[in-house]
Enzyme design. Structure first.
Site, PDB file in Angstrom:
ATOM      1  N   GLY A 199     -18.172   4.704 -12.273  1.00 28.37           N
ATOM      2  CA  GLY A 199     -19.488   4.492 -12.846  1.00 28.37           C
ATOM      3  C   GLY A 199     -19.402   3.718 -14.140  1.00 28.37           C
ATOM      4  O   GLY A 199     -18.313   3.300 -14.578  1.00 28.37           O
ATOM      5  N   ASN A 200     -20.540   3.552 -14.791  1.00 24.11           N
ATOM      6  CA  ASN A 200     -20.556   2.821 -16.054  1.00 24.11           C
ATOM      7  C   ASN A 200     -19.891   3.605 -17.186  1.00 24.11           C
ATOM      8  O   ASN A 200     -19.311   3.021 -18.094  1.00 24.11           O
ATOM      9  CB  ASN A 200     -22.000   2.486 -16.445  1.00 24.11           C
ATOM     10  CG  ASN A 200     -22.607   1.446 -15.523  1.00 24.11           C
ATOM     11  OD1 ASN A 200     -22.047   0.380 -15.327  1.00 24.11           O
ATOM     12  ND2 ASN A 200     -23.760   1.761 -14.940  1.00 24.11           N
ATOM     13  N   ILE A 233     -15.154   7.786 -14.558  1.00 23.71           N
ATOM     14  CA  ILE A 233     -14.470   7.561 -13.288  1.00 23.71           C
ATOM     15  C   ILE A 233     -14.248   8.917 -12.639  1.00 23.71           C
ATOM     16  O   ILE A 233     -13.557   9.783 -13.188  1.00 23.71           O
ATOM     17  CB  ILE A 233     -13.113   6.858 -13.472  1.00 23.71           C
ATOM     18  CG1 ILE A 233     -13.285   5.517 -14.179  1.00 23.71           C
ATOM     19  CG2 ILE A 233     -12.417   6.666 -12.122  1.00 23.71           C
ATOM     20  CD1 ILE A 233     -11.955   4.883 -14.585  1.00 23.71           C
ATOM     21  N   ASP A 276     -22.471   2.388  -5.127  1.00 24.99           N
ATOM     22  CA  ASP A 276     -22.355   3.833  -4.967  1.00 24.99           C
ATOM     23  C   ASP A 276     -23.515   4.374  -4.133  1.00 24.99           C
ATOM     24  O   ASP A 276     -23.332   5.242  -3.274  1.00 24.99           O
ATOM     25  CB  ASP A 276     -22.272   4.530  -6.321  1.00 24.99           C
ATOM     26  CG  ASP A 276     -23.376   4.117  -7.290  1.00 24.99           C
ATOM     27  OD1 ASP A 276     -24.125   3.150  -7.020  1.00 24.99           O
ATOM     28  OD2 ASP A 276     -23.495   4.772  -8.349  1.00 24.99           O
TER      29      ASP A 276
END
Length: 249
Positions: free
Chosen positions: A8-9, A12, A102
Site C-alpha cells: 500500500g501507500n 506493506i 489491490d
C-alpha cells in the site's frame, strides 16, 4: 517458500506460504522496504523460491522494492499488472488501468470464491466496495475514507481532539453516545463506516435480490461484521486474488 506482498501507500502487508495453496508460515505488516528485509531475515531456515506482489505504489517505488528483495534473497518477483479481463472477470472502469490493483485482485478473488455475483468491501485506510455480477462483469464501486483517515482528519483539523491508540481501542467497547471526545469520535466514525456497509448491502439487493455473496476484508472488518451477519470475513482476500493473478508456472 512463496513470499506474497500487498504494498500500500503507507504499509506493506506480507506473508510466507510453504507452497502454492499451502498454509501460512509467517506474516506481518511493516512500514518500509528495509523493515521487510529485516523481518524476513529473522526467519529461521528461510528459503524463498518465488515472490509475487500487488502494489499501488508508483513504478519506481515498486522496482526499488523488488530490486532490494533480489539483492537480499536472490528471488525474482512477479507483479500484478492492469488487465481488462482476469479469471472470468471484466474490469468495469472506463479506463481499466486506473482501477487500484489491490481492489482488482480482491474483486477477482471474491468472484472466484462466490462462483457468481458478489460485493467486496475492503475496510482499510480507505474503504472501497466493488460489485461483480453473475456473468463476471465488474459494474463499479465506491470509495470513501476509512477509520484511519476519518480519525486523522479530525485530529488534524480540530485542535482539542487528541488521544492515543489505546484510548481509541477502549472506546470501541460500545456504540452508546460518547461521554468524552475519544468515545464521541471513535464511535461516530464507526457508525459512519457501518452505515456505508449497510448502503452497499441495500444497493446489491436492488441489483440482484438475494443472489449474491458479500465479502468483508481489511483491518476494520471486525467493527462492522455484525451489521451484515450474512457476510463472509476473509482477511487475506487480496492474497487469494494475488495467487490467481500471478500463479506459479
Amino acid at each position: 517458500m512463496i513470499l506474497e506482498l500487498d504494498c500500500g501507500n503507507s504499509f506493506i502487508k506480507w506473508r510466507l506460504i510453504a507452497a502454492e495453496g499451502g498454509p501460512r508460515v509467517a506474516g506481518g505488516v511493516v512500514d518500509n522496504d528495509q523493515a521487510l528485509v529485516d523481518a524476513l531475515s529473522a526467519i529461521d531456515a528461510l528459503q524463498l523460491r518465488y515472490c509475487r506482489l500487488v502494489s499501488v505504489r508508483n513504478e519506481d517505488e515498486t522496482t526499488r522494492l523488488t530490486d532490494t528483495l533480489a539483492q537480499a534473497f536472490g528471488v525474482q518477483s512477479a507483479s500484478v499488472r492492469p488487465a481488462q479481463v482476469l479469471a472470468g472477470v471484466r474490469n468495469g472502469y472506463q479506463e481499466f488501468e486506473r482501477l487500484g490493483l489491490d481492489r482488482w485482485v480482491a474483486l477477482v478473488a471474491g468472484y472466484r470464491l462466490a462462483s457468481g455475483a458478489c460485493v467486496v468491501i475492503d475496510l482499510g485506510t480507505a474503504i472501497t466496495s466493488d460489485f461483480v455480477d453473475d456473468a463476471g462483469e465488474h459494474v463499479g464501486g465506491f470509495i470513501c475514507p476509512g477509520m484511519p483517515l476519518m480519525r486523522s482528519l479530525l485530529r488534524t483539523h480540530t485542535r482539542k481532539i487528541r488521544y492515543d491508540d489505546q484510548s481509541a481501542e477502549r472506546a470501541h467497547g460500545s456504540l452508546e453516545p460518547g461521554r468524552n471526545t475519544v468515545e464521541a469520535v471513535e464511535r461516530g466514525c464507526t457508525l459512519m463506516m457501518r452505515g456505508f456497509v449497510q448502503t452497499q448491502l441495500e444497493h446489491a439487493r436492488q441489483l440482484w435480490g438475494d443472489g449474491f455473496q458479500l465479502y468483508l476484508t481489511g483491518g476494520d472488518a471486525e467493527l462492522v461484521k455484525d451489521v451484515v451477519p450474512q457476510a463472509k470475513v476473509v482477511p487475506d482476500l487480496v492474497f487469494v486474488g494475488l495467487a490467481i493473478a500471478c500463479p506459479i508456472a
